[in-house]
Design a protein around this motif. Structure first.
Motif, PDB file in Angstrom:
ATOM      1  N   ILE A  74       0.840  -1.210   0.000  1.00 24.23           N
ATOM      2  CA  ILE A  74       0.000   0.000   0.000  1.00 24.23           C
ATOM      3  C   ILE A  74       0.869   1.252   0.000  1.00 24.23           C
ATOM      4  O   ILE A  74       0.594   2.224  -0.717  1.00 24.23           O
ATOM      5  CB  ILE A  74      -0.950  -0.017   1.214  1.00 24.23           C
ATOM      6  N   SER A  75       1.936   1.240   0.791  1.00 25.28           N
ATOM      7  CA  SER A  75       2.858   2.381   0.807  1.00 25.28           C
ATOM      8  C   SER A  75       3.485   2.576  -0.569  1.00 25.28           C
ATOM      9  O   SER A  75       3.643   3.709  -1.047  1.00 25.28           O
ATOM     10  CB  SER A  75       3.943   2.160   1.860  1.00 25.28           C
ATOM     11  N   PHE A  76       3.849   1.455  -1.221  1.00 27.14           N
ATOM     12  CA  PHE A  76       4.434   1.532  -2.560  1.00 27.14           C
ATOM     13  C   PHE A  76       3.432   2.113  -3.559  1.00 27.14           C
ATOM     14  O   PHE A  76       3.777   2.959  -4.390  1.00 27.14           O
ATOM     15  CB  PHE A  76       4.877   0.140  -3.007  1.00 27.14           C
ATOM     16  N   ALA A  77       2.171   1.664  -3.459  1.00 29.98           N
ATOM     17  CA  ALA A  77       1.139   2.159  -4.373  1.00 29.98           C
ATOM     18  C   ALA A  77       0.937   3.662  -4.190  1.00 29.98           C
ATOM     19  O   ALA A  77       0.816   4.407  -5.171  1.00 29.98           O
ATOM     20  CB  ALA A  77      -0.176   1.413  -4.139  1.00 29.98           C
ATOM     21  N   PHE A  78       0.920   4.119  -2.938  1.00 30.06           N
ATOM     22  CA  PHE A  78       0.765   5.545  -2.687  1.00 30.06           C
ATOM     23  C   PHE A  78       1.956   6.338  -3.219  1.00 30.06           C
ATOM     24  O   PHE A  78       1.798   7.441  -3.752  1.00 30.06           O
ATOM     25  CB  PHE A  78       0.605   5.802  -1.180  1.00 30.06           C
ATOM     26  N   SER A  79       3.161   5.759  -3.058  1.00 29.87           N
ATOM     27  CA  SER A  79       4.351   6.462  -3.553  1.00 29.87           C
ATOM     28  C   SER A  79       4.331   6.585  -5.072  1.00 29.87           C
ATOM     29  O   SER A  79       4.798   7.577  -5.628  1.00 29.87           O
ATOM     30  CB  SER A  79       5.617   5.731  -3.091  1.00 29.87           C
ATOM     31  N   GLN A  80       3.780   5.570  -5.762  1.00 30.62           N
ATOM     32  CA  GLN A  80       3.675   5.620  -7.215  1.00 30.62           C
ATOM     33  C   GLN A  80       2.658   6.660  -7.669  1.00 30.62           C
ATOM     34  O   GLN A  80       2.716   7.146  -8.799  1.00 30.62           O
ATOM     35  CB  GLN A  80       3.292   4.243  -7.766  1.00 30.62           C
ATOM     36  N   MET A  81       1.723   7.000  -6.809  1.00 35.05           N
ATOM     37  CA  MET A  81       0.735   8.026  -7.132  1.00 35.05           C
ATOM     38  C   MET A  81       1.242   9.423  -6.802  1.00 35.05           C
ATOM     39  O   MET A  81       0.501  10.397  -6.894  1.00 35.05           O
ATOM     40  CB  MET A  81      -0.575   7.746  -6.372  1.00 35.05           C
ATOM     41  N   ALA A 125      -1.916   4.290  10.398  1.00 33.95           N
ATOM     42  CA  ALA A 125      -3.298   4.368   9.915  1.00 33.95           C
ATOM     43  C   ALA A 125      -3.858   2.988   9.614  1.00 33.95           C
ATOM     44  O   ALA A 125      -5.025   2.703   9.881  1.00 33.95           O
ATOM     45  CB  ALA A 125      -3.361   5.246   8.665  1.00 33.95           C
ATOM     46  N   MET A 126      -3.020   2.101   9.066  1.00 37.56           N
ATOM     47  CA  MET A 126      -3.480   0.758   8.714  1.00 37.56           C
ATOM     48  C   MET A 126      -3.740  -0.098   9.947  1.00 37.56           C
ATOM     49  O   MET A 126      -4.686  -0.885   9.988  1.00 37.56           O
ATOM     50  CB  MET A 126      -2.450   0.071   7.828  1.00 37.56           C
ATOM     51  N   LEU A 127      -2.886   0.053  10.952  1.00 34.47           N
ATOM     52  CA  LEU A 127      -2.998  -0.802  12.131  1.00 34.47           C
ATOM     53  C   LEU A 127      -4.034  -0.302  13.124  1.00 34.47           C
ATOM     54  O   LEU A 127      -4.536  -1.071  13.939  1.00 34.47           O
ATOM     55  CB  LEU A 127      -1.630  -0.898  12.815  1.00 34.47           C
ATOM     56  N   ARG A 128      -4.385   0.974  13.058  1.00 32.70           N
ATOM     57  CA  ARG A 128      -5.306   1.562  14.043  1.00 32.70           C
ATOM     58  C   ARG A 128      -6.627   0.820  14.162  1.00 32.70           C
ATOM     59  O   ARG A 128      -7.109   0.590  15.276  1.00 32.70           O
ATOM     60  CB  ARG A 128      -5.557   3.040  13.691  1.00 32.70           C
ATOM     61  N   PRO A 129      -7.279   0.403  13.046  1.00 35.04           N
ATOM     62  CA  PRO A 129      -8.550  -0.324  13.198  1.00 35.04           C
ATOM     63  C   PRO A 129      -8.394  -1.683  13.870  1.00 35.04           C
ATOM     64  O   PRO A 129      -9.356  -2.218  14.409  1.00 35.04           O
ATOM     65  CB  PRO A 129      -9.048  -0.492  11.759  1.00 35.04           C
TER      66      PRO A 129
END
Length: 479
Positions: free
Chosen positions: A376-383, A396-400
């Motif tokens: 997910i971090s990689f996908a965001f960096s590509q955007m 943010a991912m672990l909070r839920p």
């Protein structure tokens, strides 16, 4: 049904990933997944003394404790060689969370027992509010607004009082008080529920508003930032309030549209504007204070409110002692009866919490969560999303899933990047502006034995996602 399938998916995928990792060599042993403890080193190999590099063998033999720690790359966990029983055990990296068996043990010792104590005390106070008539008066005063948000809840119903106290406790950062009030609200709403196995509309609305985590005084976040020597520990307070408020409004609109609530109601608009006005007024007051004044105000307001609630309950009960006499009881006996109900509630929710936390333990220790997080971090960096944001996403991912896990990532991010960096501030906003979704669902719905949560989980996760984007936007705006 959705929660049950999600729980099964976490369990089965984690177990499959663990087994695959063992056979392909990603794990030398899976004992740490079963018996390991958080932050303990993970064994990655075992060799004979003559199989390790010569300088390592010489150093181990010279060391008094037959242990060698090598720190070649300071950004990575140490590699440790321990010579014992004619073999050298090699450890590298640390465990992300407690293993399955320690999680079972710690769930009852560190979570359920303290929770039962909180439940017993606050349920005792709530029983006083009921018998004294204070809950009835509070419900009557707030009914014009709440009857629009929860149209199927009768006017002046006691659940309105409990929901109000829950929202107020969350609003002031009083987590220990918020949970008992929230559980009592769910039990009260369950009495109105025609289908006891399926979540009702009011229960779903209450849960989603609760999940948005509207907070005015994020005392714990300020405390963590102060401990990490932030220049101004309270500088994230306003972004936390704005982000959590956006999440609360989003939750209300999403569920309200689904439940066909009338958004044009005058009392609803007035209530919402009054809440916004109160927040803005308090923010103006807090922003006018200097650093010491802010720290003093934020550290005392929540405590004073909690003491005030306790004091009001006892004094009001004493003033209405005749009502207790008419009910053939005393104030103290009423408190004890309420505390016993809190004890029973704690025992009821224990299996639900245990099942969820064990699944999360396997999910994290299997390495599957880390892989998903990295992708997910990689996908965001590509955007085109900056590294400062992607470095914050694990929180943010672990909070839920886990408040303790995300808190650990938050502290680690502040120590790695600095508490006054953009990343250090953003992780604090993530931590403050959302709820531990799966834990909350397990506790609240488990307390009333609801099996079908309908669209609650999907809505709460959507609200969590909205809070993530809102936090990034607000943090970019402020910092």
């Amino acid at each position: 049904m959705v929660l049950s399938r999600f729980w099964l998916a976490i369990f089965i995928s984690s177990i499959a990933f663990i087994i695959i990792g063992l056979f392909v060599g990603d794990h030398y042993t899976i004992d740490f997944i079963l018996n390991g403890k958080k932050d303990e080193p993970i064994q990655v190999a075992e060799k004979y003394l003559n199989q390790v590099p010569r300088f390592v063998a010489d150093s181990i033999e010279k060391a008094p404790d037959k242990t060698l720690v090598i720190d070649q790359i300071t950004s990575d966990p140490d590699t440790t060689y321990v010579y014992k029983n004619q073999t050298v055990k090699i450890y590298s990296g640390v465990q992300k969370s407690d293993g399955l068996l320690p999680t079972c043990k710690n769930t009852i010792l560190d979570l359920i027992i303290p929770l039962i104590a909180y439940l017993a005390f606050f349920c005792g106070l709530m029983e006083l509010l009921i018998i004294s008539g204070a809950a009835e008066k509070l419900a009557k005063g707030l009914s014009p607004v709440f009857v629009k948000i929860f149209p199927s809840v009768p006017k002046n119903h006691e659940s309105i009082s409990y929901m109000t106290l829950n929202f107020a406790a969350n609003f002031l950062g009083l987590d220990s008080a918020a949970t008992p009030f929230g559980l009592k609200a769910m039990q009260s709403l369950q009495e109105l529920n025609p289908d006891k196995d399926k979540a009702s509309d009011p229960q779903i609305m209450f849960m989603c508003l609760h999940a948005a985590g509207l907070t005015l005084i994020p005392t714990s976040i300020i405390g963590y930032r102060a401990a990490e020597n932030a220049a101004n520990p309270a500088d994230v307070m306003l972004p936390c309030i704005i982000t959590s408020f956006i999440g609360t409004v989003a939750a209300f609109l999403i569920v309200g549209i689904r439940q066909r609530i009338n958004f044009k109601s005058v009392s609803l608009v007035v209530g919402l504007m009054a809440l916004i006005g109160a927040i803005v007024g308090l923010l103006f007051y807090i922003n006018a204070l200097d650093l010491i004044g802010k720290n003093y105000f934020t550290s005392n307001l929540s405590g004073l409110m909690l003491v005030g609630i306790i004091g009001f309950t006892l004094v009001f009960s004493w003033m209405r002692e005749k009502r207790f006499t008419a009910a053939d009881t005393t104030i103290f006996d009423t408190f004890v009866a309420g505390a016993q109900n809190g004890l029973k509630t704690g025992i009821t929710i224990f299996p639900y919490v245990l099942g969820m936390l064990v699944a999360i333990s396997l999910f994290r220790n299997s390495g599957l969560f880390e892989i998903i997080s990295n992708w997910i971090s990689f996908a965001f960096s590509q955007m085109g999303v900056g590294k400062q944001v992607t470095d914050s996403l694990p929180v943010a991912m672990l909070r839920p899933f886990s408040s303790g896990g995300s808190r650990g990532f938050m502290i680690d991010a502040m120590r790695t990047f600095g508490p006054d960096s953009f990343t250090g501030r953003l992780v604090c906003i993530f931590q403050c502006s959302a709820e531990t979704t799966f834990y909350v669902i397990a506790v609240y719905f488990g307390s009333v034995k609801i099996k079908n949560t309908r669209y609650t989980l999907g809505t709460m996760l959507l609200v969590d996602l909205i809070c993530v984007f809102a936090a990034i936007f607000v943090a970019s705006w402020f910092f």
